[in-house]
Design a protein around this motif. Sequence first.
Motif, short mmCIF file in Angstrom:
data_model
loop_
_atom_site.label_atom_id
_atom_site.label_comp_id
_atom_site.label_asym_id
_atom_site.label_seq_id
_atom_site.Cartn_x
_atom_site.Cartn_y
_atom_site.Cartn_z
N PHE A 1 0.77 -1.24 0.00
CA PHE A 1 0.00 0.00 0.00
C PHE A 1 0.80 1.30 0.00
CE2 PHE A 1 -2.82 -3.13 2.04
CZ PHE A 1 -3.90 -3.04 1.17
N SER A 2 2.09 1.26 0.20
CA SER A 2 2.85 2.51 0.33
C SER A 2 2.89 3.28 -0.98
CB SER A 2 4.28 2.22 0.79
OG SER A 2 5.01 3.42 0.80
N ASN A 3 2.46 4.52 -0.94
CA ASN A 3 2.60 5.35 -2.14
C ASN A 3 3.91 6.15 -2.09
OD1 ASN A 3 1.78 7.12 -0.17
ND2 ASN A 3 0.16 8.05 -1.37
N TYR A 4 4.75 5.86 -1.10
CA TYR A 4 6.09 6.45 -1.03
C TYR A 4 7.14 5.50 -1.60
CZ TYR A 4 4.27 10.18 1.88
OH TYR A 4 3.57 11.27 2.33
N ARG A 5 6.77 4.24 -1.78
CA ARG A 5 7.69 3.24 -2.33
C ARG A 5 7.35 2.98 -3.79
NH1 ARG A 5 8.47 -1.98 1.41
NH2 ARG A 5 9.38 -2.60 -0.56
N PRO A 6 8.27 3.24 -4.71
CA PRO A 6 7.96 2.99 -6.12
C PRO A 6 7.78 1.51 -6.45
CG PRO A 6 10.23 3.79 -5.85
CD PRO A 6 9.59 3.84 -4.51
N ASP A 7 8.28 0.62 -5.57
CA ASP A 7 8.15 -0.81 -5.82
C ASP A 7 6.93 -1.44 -5.14
OD1 ASP A 7 9.21 -0.46 -3.25
OD2 ASP A 7 10.31 -2.35 -3.32
N SER A 8 6.12 -0.64 -4.45
CA SER A 8 4.92 -1.20 -3.82
C SER A 8 3.90 -1.57 -4.90
CB SER A 8 4.29 -0.20 -2.85
OG SER A 8 3.65 0.85 -3.55
N GLU A 9 3.00 -2.47 -4.56
CA GLU A 9 2.00 -2.90 -5.55
C GLU A 9 1.16 -1.74 -6.04
OE1 GLU A 9 -0.78 -6.19 -4.99
OE2 GLU A 9 0.98 -7.45 -4.72
N ILE A 10 0.73 -0.90 -5.13
CA ILE A 10 -0.13 0.20 -5.54
C ILE A 10 0.62 1.20 -6.40
CG2 ILE A 10 0.13 1.71 -3.54
CD1 ILE A 10 -3.03 1.92 -3.70
N SER A 11 1.90 1.43 -6.11
CA SER A 11 2.71 2.35 -6.93
C SER A 11 2.94 1.76 -8.32
CB SER A 11 4.05 2.65 -6.26
OG SER A 11 3.86 3.40 -5.09
N ARG A 12 3.22 0.46 -8.37
CA ARG A 12 3.42 -0.18 -9.68
C ARG A 12 2.12 -0.15 -10.49
NH1 ARG A 12 4.45 -5.40 -9.51
NH2 ARG A 12 3.98 -5.66 -7.32
N GLY B 1 0.48 18.65 -5.12
CA GLY B 1 1.67 18.44 -4.31
C GLY B 1 1.41 17.77 -2.97
N PHE B 2 0.37 16.93 -2.90
CA PHE B 2 0.06 16.23 -1.65
C PHE B 2 0.77 14.89 -1.59
CE2 PHE B 2 -3.88 18.85 -2.05
CZ PHE B 2 -3.71 19.58 -0.89
N GLY B 3 0.89 14.38 -0.34
CA GLY B 3 1.47 13.05 -0.15
C GLY B 3 2.90 13.01 -0.63
N PRO B 4 3.25 11.97 -1.39
CA PRO B 4 4.64 11.82 -1.84
C PRO B 4 4.97 12.75 -3.01
CG PRO B 4 3.33 10.05 -2.71
CD PRO B 4 2.42 10.84 -1.79
N PHE B 5 4.01 13.52 -3.46
CA PHE B 5 4.19 14.36 -4.66
C PHE B 5 4.52 15.80 -4.30
CE2 PHE B 5 0.84 11.17 -5.57
CZ PHE B 5 1.57 10.36 -6.41
N LYS B 6 5.46 16.00 -3.42
CA LYS B 6 5.83 17.36 -3.01
C LYS B 6 6.33 18.14 -4.22
CE LYS B 6 5.38 16.48 1.44
NZ LYS B 6 4.04 16.05 1.61
N ARG B 7 6.00 19.41 -4.26
CA ARG B 7 6.47 20.24 -5.36
C ARG B 7 6.73 21.65 -4.85
NH1 ARG B 7 2.53 23.61 -7.08
NH2 ARG B 7 0.43 23.12 -6.47
N SER B 8 7.56 22.35 -5.55
CA SER B 8 7.86 23.75 -5.22
C SER B 8 7.85 24.54 -6.50
CB SER B 8 9.24 23.87 -4.56
OG SER B 8 9.22 23.30 -3.29
#
Length: 164
Positions: free
Chosen positions: A73-84, A130-137
Amino acid sequence: MCRLKKFLALGWMALIVLSLEAQAAFARESAENLHAFSGLTQGTTYSIKYVGPLRADLQASVENRLALFDRIFSNYRPDSEISRFNARASTEWFPVHSDLARLVDRSLVLSAEVDGAFDITIGSLLKLWGFGPFKRSPQTVPDKASIKAALKDSGYRKLEMRLQ
């Protein structure tokens, strides 16, 4: 009648004393059988306390389950199932862990019940804002065209799933 009241009062007092003694005994036993462990997971900490017999395997079991949860479930890990899954451009079926399938199933039911007020398909909007793991500036309000484009990628009705 007066004797009966005294007898009842003494009975209640005896009941209270016995109850307090039982509570004290339980508290002593609980303190002796209180076990605790803690650890790190998903960028934060956890702490578990329980009363009962010592279970040497419990911490390892909890940590294994949390690690599995993170891998799914981690959306901070690019190798998680949900990210893939989210990174896929294909609309072909994508097999997932049963926990993720059940969560998506319940989420789609809930989305339908509230007519989209809850929607698990808003990743493009999260990224845009820019929420969650998608920080932006810099943090600015996105323009209307970008919001409209992100909304085109969203919508729980566009997501199909099947439980095996």
